[in-house]
Write an enzyme that holds these catalytic residues in place. Structure first.
Site, mmCIF file in Angstrom:
data_model
loop_
_atom_site.group_PDB
_atom_site.id
_atom_site.type_symbol
_atom_site.label_atom_id
_atom_site.label_comp_id
_atom_site.label_asym_id
_atom_site.label_seq_id
_atom_site.Cartn_x
_atom_site.Cartn_y
_atom_site.Cartn_z
ATOM 1 N N ARG A 181 -7.300 12.296 -4.966
ATOM 2 C CA ARG A 181 -8.544 11.610 -4.612
ATOM 3 C C ARG A 181 -9.719 12.565 -4.433
ATOM 4 O O ARG A 181 -10.874 12.161 -4.516
ATOM 5 C CB ARG A 181 -8.355 10.783 -3.338
ATOM 6 C CG ARG A 181 -7.917 9.372 -3.567
ATOM 7 C CD ARG A 181 -9.021 8.482 -4.137
ATOM 8 N NE ARG A 181 -9.831 7.896 -3.080
ATOM 9 C CZ ARG A 181 -11.117 8.119 -2.899
ATOM 10 N NH1 ARG A 181 -11.745 8.944 -3.703
ATOM 11 N NH2 ARG A 181 -11.778 7.529 -1.928
ATOM 12 N N ARG A 183 -3.285 6.598 0.910
ATOM 13 C CA ARG A 183 -3.790 7.766 1.634
ATOM 14 C C ARG A 183 -2.824 8.452 2.581
ATOM 15 O O ARG A 183 -3.084 9.572 3.016
ATOM 16 C CB ARG A 183 -5.069 7.373 2.391
ATOM 17 C CG ARG A 183 -6.263 7.253 1.481
ATOM 18 C CD ARG A 183 -7.428 6.645 2.198
ATOM 19 N NE ARG A 183 -7.101 5.285 2.569
ATOM 20 C CZ ARG A 183 -7.959 4.428 3.117
ATOM 21 N NH1 ARG A 183 -9.187 4.811 3.384
ATOM 22 N NH2 ARG A 183 -7.589 3.205 3.414
ATOM 23 N N ARG A 194 0.821 -1.223 0.000
ATOM 24 C CA ARG A 194 0.000 0.000 0.000
ATOM 25 C C ARG A 194 0.852 1.270 0.000
ATOM 26 O O ARG A 194 0.436 2.287 0.560
ATOM 27 C CB ARG A 194 -0.961 0.020 1.199
ATOM 28 C CG ARG A 194 -1.987 -1.089 1.194
ATOM 29 C CD ARG A 194 -3.131 -0.726 0.273
ATOM 30 N NE ARG A 194 -4.075 -1.833 0.152
ATOM 31 C CZ ARG A 194 -5.213 -1.902 0.828
ATOM 32 N NH1 ARG A 194 -5.558 -0.936 1.641
ATOM 33 N NH2 ARG A 194 -6.013 -2.922 0.652
HETATM 34 O O1 CP3 Z 1 0.049 -1.478 -2.501
HETATM 35 C C1 CP3 Z 1 -0.239 -0.515 -3.247
HETATM 36 O O2 CP3 Z 1 0.209 0.645 -3.083
HETATM 37 C C2 CP3 Z 1 -1.117 -0.782 -4.452
HETATM 38 C C3 CP3 Z 1 -2.481 -0.589 -4.279
HETATM 39 C C4 CP3 Z 1 -3.408 -1.579 -3.619
HETATM 40 C C5 CP3 Z 1 -4.711 -1.185 -3.250
HETATM 41 N N1 CP3 Z 1 -5.403 -2.281 -2.851
HETATM 42 C C6 CP3 Z 1 -5.200 0.187 -3.336
HETATM 43 C C7 CP3 Z 1 -6.323 0.599 -2.470
HETATM 44 C C8 CP3 Z 1 -3.300 -2.944 -3.357
HETATM 45 C C9 CP3 Z 1 -2.101 -3.868 -3.529
HETATM 46 C C10 CP3 Z 1 -4.567 -3.385 -2.890
HETATM 47 C C11 CP3 Z 1 -4.891 -4.774 -2.570
HETATM 48 C C12 CP3 Z 1 -6.084 -5.068 -1.754
HETATM 49 N N2 CP3 Z 1 -7.326 -4.506 -1.828
HETATM 50 C C13 CP3 Z 1 -6.122 -6.105 -0.789
HETATM 51 C C14 CP3 Z 1 -4.986 -7.026 -0.459
HETATM 52 C C15 CP3 Z 1 -3.968 -6.337 0.369
HETATM 53 C C16 CP3 Z 1 -4.297 -6.190 1.819
HETATM 54 O O3 CP3 Z 1 -4.191 -5.056 2.299
HETATM 55 O O4 CP3 Z 1 -4.610 -7.194 2.471
HETATM 56 C C17 CP3 Z 1 -7.416 -6.116 -0.246
HETATM 57 C C18 CP3 Z 1 -7.918 -7.049 0.830
HETATM 58 C C19 CP3 Z 1 -8.177 -5.104 -0.908
HETATM 59 C C20 CP3 Z 1 -9.601 -4.735 -0.713
HETATM 60 C C21 CP3 Z 1 -9.707 -3.316 -0.281
HETATM 61 N N3 CP3 Z 1 -9.705 -2.237 -1.147
HETATM 62 C C22 CP3 Z 1 -9.713 -2.799 1.034
HETATM 63 C C23 CP3 Z 1 -9.734 -3.630 2.290
HETATM 64 C C24 CP3 Z 1 -9.701 -1.393 0.928
HETATM 65 C C25 CP3 Z 1 -9.547 -0.368 2.033
HETATM 66 C C26 CP3 Z 1 -10.813 0.191 2.543
HETATM 67 C C27 CP3 Z 1 -10.526 1.484 3.319
HETATM 68 O O5 CP3 Z 1 -10.991 2.536 2.853
HETATM 69 O O6 CP3 Z 1 -9.833 1.443 4.322
HETATM 70 C C28 CP3 Z 1 -9.705 -1.073 -0.440
HETATM 71 C C29 CP3 Z 1 -9.650 0.285 -1.019
HETATM 72 C C30 CP3 Z 1 -8.285 0.690 -1.424
HETATM 73 N N4 CP3 Z 1 -7.487 -0.069 -2.214
HETATM 74 C C31 CP3 Z 1 -7.624 1.907 -1.123
HETATM 75 C C32 CP3 Z 1 -6.397 1.873 -1.788
HETATM 76 C C33 CP3 Z 1 -5.351 2.950 -1.851
HETATM 77 C C34 CP3 Z 1 -8.205 3.093 -0.331
HETATM 78 C C35 CP3 Z 1 -8.840 3.882 -1.403
HETATM 79 C C36 CP3 Z 1 -9.220 5.273 -1.126
HETATM 80 O O7 CP3 Z 1 -10.246 5.507 -0.485
HETATM 81 O O8 CP3 Z 1 -8.520 6.165 -1.639
#
Ligand code: CP3
Length: 330
Positions: free
Chosen positions: A34, A25, A21
């Site tokens: 965003r 954010r 990640r």
């Molecule tokens: O690592 C990186 O910088 C690349 C980007 C990345 C995102 N999601 C961007 C994202 C990666 C590798 C993921 C994978 C992902 N997504 C996983 C596996 C990794 C892990 O953390 O276990 C999972 C389970 C997801 C599903 C998902 N998408 C979740 C749990 C969330 C967060 C919800 C929250 O708001 O806290 C997302 C949204 C997400 N994916 C964000 C980002 C940067 C937040 C988006 C935002 O609101 O700007």
């Protein structure tokens, strides 16, 4: 490059470092972008996905970039309606209840949103000074969101489905495995250098369940993406590491709950990890001490990629990331 060599088992005194990640954010430039674009819009607009992927590379100079995307993107190729709810995570409009629901899903196809991910990879390959990590979600973790309909603590519905309905579970895993392989191939054919497979929530299963309900499909995935190095990551997986190792990835990612020494003993192959992301809320002294402790453990084991034990937390101070990088590289 160092990062790719470590994936193949070479050991360095100063490990390559990137953070799960790392594009997100905690970065002011991300939060700024965003304000103008939704999360899924960023993922499916190649020029924007490229820009966000580059943000942490420009600011910090990590040793690898991870494609800015999300594990839910292949749902588009399956015709699944979903959104990413701010502060919650993936929410699926019509959660799956039975075999009929699975039959109603499309077979995976390369729709516009998938093409845009491939396009982002191609754009990045022209500009990136470091290797690009493509990624996919593993079928168990993708199935968990489809069945629960939203993030869950205990995955009660997913496990009930699996234990009650083995025929439907197998059909769902087949479908998601096919989608995962095809989606990974899109990224590989476009130029990704490494593939990380996130099975974030699989740690809720015990060894027997992992072997029966997950491992066969993971083997299929890793044997289908042999063209490039692969990393296999999950959380709460200390008790599963030896089984995860057996499904065929080159590198195993571990969370912070286990020591690198013990994790290495269980997999005996390259390891990625495993600083507790919450350490980055600590003082400079604590961050330096904890990084040093991981480096010392790593010196006693085989190849190591420095990373956190899970994604960097949104409130993390930028300075903490700078302190971490200096400490890893000193
Ligand atoms: O690592 C990186 O910088 C690349 C980007 C990345 C995102 N999601 C961007 C994202 C990666 C590798 C993921 C994978 C992902 N997504 C996983 C596996 C990794 C892990 O953390 O276990 C999972 C389970 C997801 C599903 C998902 N998408 C979740 C749990 C969330 C967060 C919800 C929250 O708001 O806290 C997302 C949204 C997400 N994916 C964000 C980002 C940067 C937040 C988006 C935002 O609101 O700007």
């Amino acid at each position: 490059m160092k990062f790719l060599e470590v994936c193949k088992g070479k050991k360095f005194d100063v490990p390559p470092v990137w953070l799960m990640r790392q594009a997100g954010r905690y970065m002011p430039e991300y939060r700024e972008l965003r304000k103008k674009h939704g999360m899924l819009e960023l993922c499916t607009t190649p020029e924007l996905a490229k820009e966000v992927t580059l943000m942490p590379i420009r600011r910090f100079g990590f040793d690898a970039a991870i494609l800015f995307s999300d594990i839910t993107i292949p749902y588009y190729g399956l015709g699944v309606k979903f959104e990413i709810k701010e502060g919650v995570g993936p929410v699926v409009e019509d959660p799956i209840r039975d075999l009929e629901d699975i039959k109603k899903m499309d077979d995976f196809s390369v729709v516009r949103e998938i093409e845009s991910v491939a396009e982002a990879v191609k754009l990045l390959k022209k500009e990136l000074p470091v290797p690009l990590i493509g990624f996919v979600g593993a079928p168990f973790t993708l199935a968990a969101y489809l069945i629960e309909g939203k993030p869950s603590r205990d995955f009660k519905k997913t496990k009930a489905f699996m234990f009650k309905n083995p025929e439907a579970w197998n059909a769902l895993m087949d479908k998601l495995t096919d989608a995962t392989i095809k989606y990974a191939k899109e990224q590989i054919d476009s130029g990704a250098d490494v593939m990380q497979v996130f099975d974030s929530w699989v740690g809720g299963l015990n060894e027997r369940s992992y072997k029966e309900y997950v491992a066969p499909w993971m083997k299929r995935i890793f044997s289908s993406i042999k063209e490039l190095p692969s990393i296999h990551f999950g959380t709460n997986t200390s008790h599963l590491l030896h089984l995860m190792k057996d499904v065929g990835a080159d590198v195993t990612g571990v969370d912070w709950r286990i020591s690198l020494r013990e994790a290495y003993h269980r997999v005996k192959s390259p390891i990625q990890g495993n600083l507790d992301p919450a350490i980055l809320f600590g003082t400079k002294e604590v961050i330096e001490r904890e990084v040093q402790a991981i480096k010392e453990e790593a010196s006693e084991i085989g190849a190591h990629i420095f990373n956190l034990g899970h994604g960097i937390l949104p409130e993390t101070p930028i300075e903490s990331v700078e302190i971490l990088l200096r400490a890893v590289r000193s």
